[in-house]
Design an enzyme around this catalytic site. Structure first.
Site, PDB file in Angstrom:
ATOM      1  N   CYS A  62     -61.355 -23.772  37.762  1.00 41.52           N
ATOM      2  CA  CYS A  62     -60.659 -25.356  37.256  1.00 41.52           C
ATOM      3  C   CYS A  62     -59.680 -25.027  36.150  1.00 41.52           C
ATOM      4  O   CYS A  62     -60.145 -24.304  35.205  1.00 41.52           O
ATOM      5  CB  CYS A  62     -61.851 -26.034  36.917  1.00 41.52           C
ATOM      6  SG  CYS A  62     -61.437 -27.785  36.263  1.00 41.52           S
ATOM      7  N   CYS A  68     -62.897 -28.494  28.870  1.00 44.20           N
ATOM      8  CA  CYS A  68     -63.809 -29.451  29.336  1.00 44.20           C
ATOM      9  C   CYS A  68     -65.143 -28.969  28.910  1.00 44.20           C
ATOM     10  O   CYS A  68     -65.547 -27.698  29.201  1.00 44.20           O
ATOM     11  CB  CYS A  68     -63.836 -29.836  30.880  1.00 44.20           C
ATOM     12  SG  CYS A  68     -65.225 -30.958  31.543  1.00 44.20           S
ATOM     13  N   GLN A 246     -81.530 -36.914  42.304  1.00 44.98           N
ATOM     14  CA  GLN A 246     -80.977 -35.309  42.199  1.00 44.98           C
ATOM     15  C   GLN A 246     -79.398 -35.421  42.471  1.00 44.98           C
ATOM     16  O   GLN A 246     -78.966 -35.931  43.054  1.00 44.98           O
ATOM     17  CB  GLN A 246     -81.656 -34.712  43.250  1.00 44.98           C
ATOM     18  CG  GLN A 246     -83.306 -34.466  43.250  1.00 44.98           C
ATOM     19  CD  GLN A 246     -83.802 -33.866  42.128  1.00 44.98           C
ATOM     20  OE1 GLN A 246     -83.195 -33.263  41.210  1.00 44.98           O
ATOM     21  NE2 GLN A 246     -85.161 -34.024  41.786  1.00 44.98           N
ATOM     22  N   CYS A 368     -86.454 -29.171  35.593  1.00 47.29           N
ATOM     23  CA  CYS A 368     -84.983 -28.777  35.153  1.00 47.29           C
ATOM     24  C   CYS A 368     -84.919 -28.249  33.820  1.00 47.29           C
ATOM     25  O   CYS A 368     -83.950 -27.898  33.405  1.00 47.29           O
ATOM     26  CB  CYS A 368     -83.981 -30.027  35.244  1.00 47.29           C
ATOM     27  SG  CYS A 368     -84.631 -31.363  34.052  1.00 47.29           S
TER      28      CYS A 368
END
Length: 410
Positions: A62, A68, A246, A368
């Site tokens: 990217c 970012c 999710q 997570c």
């Protein structure tokens, strides 16, 4: 300018240099073994250029990488990238004295994220929507994003118009976009409840102009032009406004496969704790009766509606319950053949204590957060469980986060 050799890759994806005083210096976007040129600023370093690159370095996917804050690891080749995610899990378990075999990382493809949260602010008189720069409140205007499904990025004009309509002069908005079978589902956080009624008509006009399926604020669906549904194992589920989902359908499928494979076929009654809208409960109901417990009322209602519509599966009892305050306890656990739990990042400390004293033959833990997962697994192992399998799942592409599925037996 200073040249340094990177010793290792840290847990947040930064290169780490061990200094003579024993302290670590972190160099963003540098890889182990590289010689880099940096600017030192107090205890931090800014990468100027890579003098001698690692063989693990590849071209980032990217143009916004490095600015970012959403991605940290686009410059790492696939094999060492998967090893990095696996190492996060191994190290977290080792910190708790646990050394099970950890499987290879299950990877997801690029452009697979179906849900993203953007920031929306007013820059003077102009609305601005994007992601935060790394370690900054400044926003990056996005021209591309290889993480998200293209339809999510295509929502930016709608989000920009929405920001111009409702953003406060100070502060900003959180704009969550989910790609559903009905189209784009947009939920706004940061708007006062008293403002919702006066914005109802502008919301209706904006949703029609940009063909949004649903537009919500403060947990309330203001406009619903089409049902915001997702497909979970062949069952259609209507999402609650702003509810948890999710992030990747592909990762959800991998986790669903791992969870259902870990639950023995002979299990007749399974409890799915922190069940959400039914990611695992709907799959488990193919072979067992399921008790699904969840603290969010909207998720419980969504799962209950979906369960009532399904055919050819066992019964799902969906109940609202705050498991941190009122965990499933001894007498209740006696009726259960297998437990699945998938708590928020804080983990399931209290529930794990009760599970550790239970006689439930199989427990499948999903998390997570490897650190809180390791804490909870330590509790279960101390109670007599053994860790059977541990599998990292790369739901959070090119970030320093990882999902984990662990199966335990007694």
């Amino acid at each position: 300018m200073t040249e340094l050799v990177i010793d290792r890759l840290g847990h947040r994806g930064d290169g780490v240099v061990l200094q003579p005083d024993g302290k670590s210096l972190f160099v963003p976007y540098a890889l182990a073994g590289e010689t880099v040129d940096v600017d030192l600023q107090g205890g931090t370093a800014r990468l100027n250029r890579v003098v001698v690159p690692s063989p693990d370095r590849i071209e980032a996917a990217c143009r916004h990488f490095g600015t970012c804050g959403g991605c940290m690891l686009q410059h790492v080749a696939p094999a060492p990238y998967g090893d990095f995610k696996r190492r996060l899990v191994i190290d977290a378990l080792a910190d708790r004295g646990l050394t099970p075999e950890v499987g290879e990382t299950r990877l997801v493809p690029a452009q697979s994220r179906r849900r993203a949260t953007f920031a929306g602010i007013m820059a003077g008189r102009h609305p601005f929507v994007g992601f935060n720069e790394r370690a900054s409140h400044r926003l990056v205007s996005l021209d591309e994003c290889p993480v998200m499904k293209p339809d999510i990025l295509a929502a930016l004009p709608a989000l920009t118009a929405l920001t111009g309509l409702i953003a406060p002069r100070k502060g900003g908005l959180d704009l969550t976009v989910t790609l559903t079978t009905g189209g784009l589902d947009v939920s706004v956080a940061g708007i006062a409840a008293r403002d919702v009624d006066r914005l109802r008509l502008p919301f209706i006009e904006l949703a029609a102009r940009f063909d949004l399926a649903r537009l919500s604020a403060g947990g309330e669906a203001i406009v619903e032009r089409r049902a915001a549904t997702i497909n979970i194992d062949g069952i259609m589920v209507t999402l609650p406004p702003g509810g948890f989902l999710q992030a990747s359908e592909e990762a959800e499928a991998i986790m669903g496969e791992l969870v259902t494979a870990a639950v023995p076929a002979k299990a007749k009654r399974v409890a799915d704790l922190y069940s959400g809208v039914g990611t695992f409960a709907l799959r488990l109901a193919r072979h067992a009766e399921v008790l699904a417990l969840e603290g969010e009322a909207g998720a419980v209602a969504a799962l209950d509606r979906a369960a009532r519509s399904m055919t050819g599966r066992h019964r799902i009892s969906a109940e609202r319950r705050d498991l941190a305050r009122r965990p499933l306890i001894d007498k209740e656990l006696e009726k259960i053949d297998a437990i699945v739990f998938d708590p928020p990042r804080a983990g399931a400390a209290e529930q794990s204590q009760w599970l550790s004293r239970s006689k439930v033959p199989t427990i499948v833990a999903v998390s997570c957060n490897p650190a809180t997962l390791a804490r909870d697994l330590r509790t279960l192992v101390d109670g007599g469980y053994r860790i059977d399998t541990v599998t990292p799942v790369d739901q959070f592409l090119w970030s320093s986060h990882v999902e984990v599925v662990a199966a335990l037996r007694r």
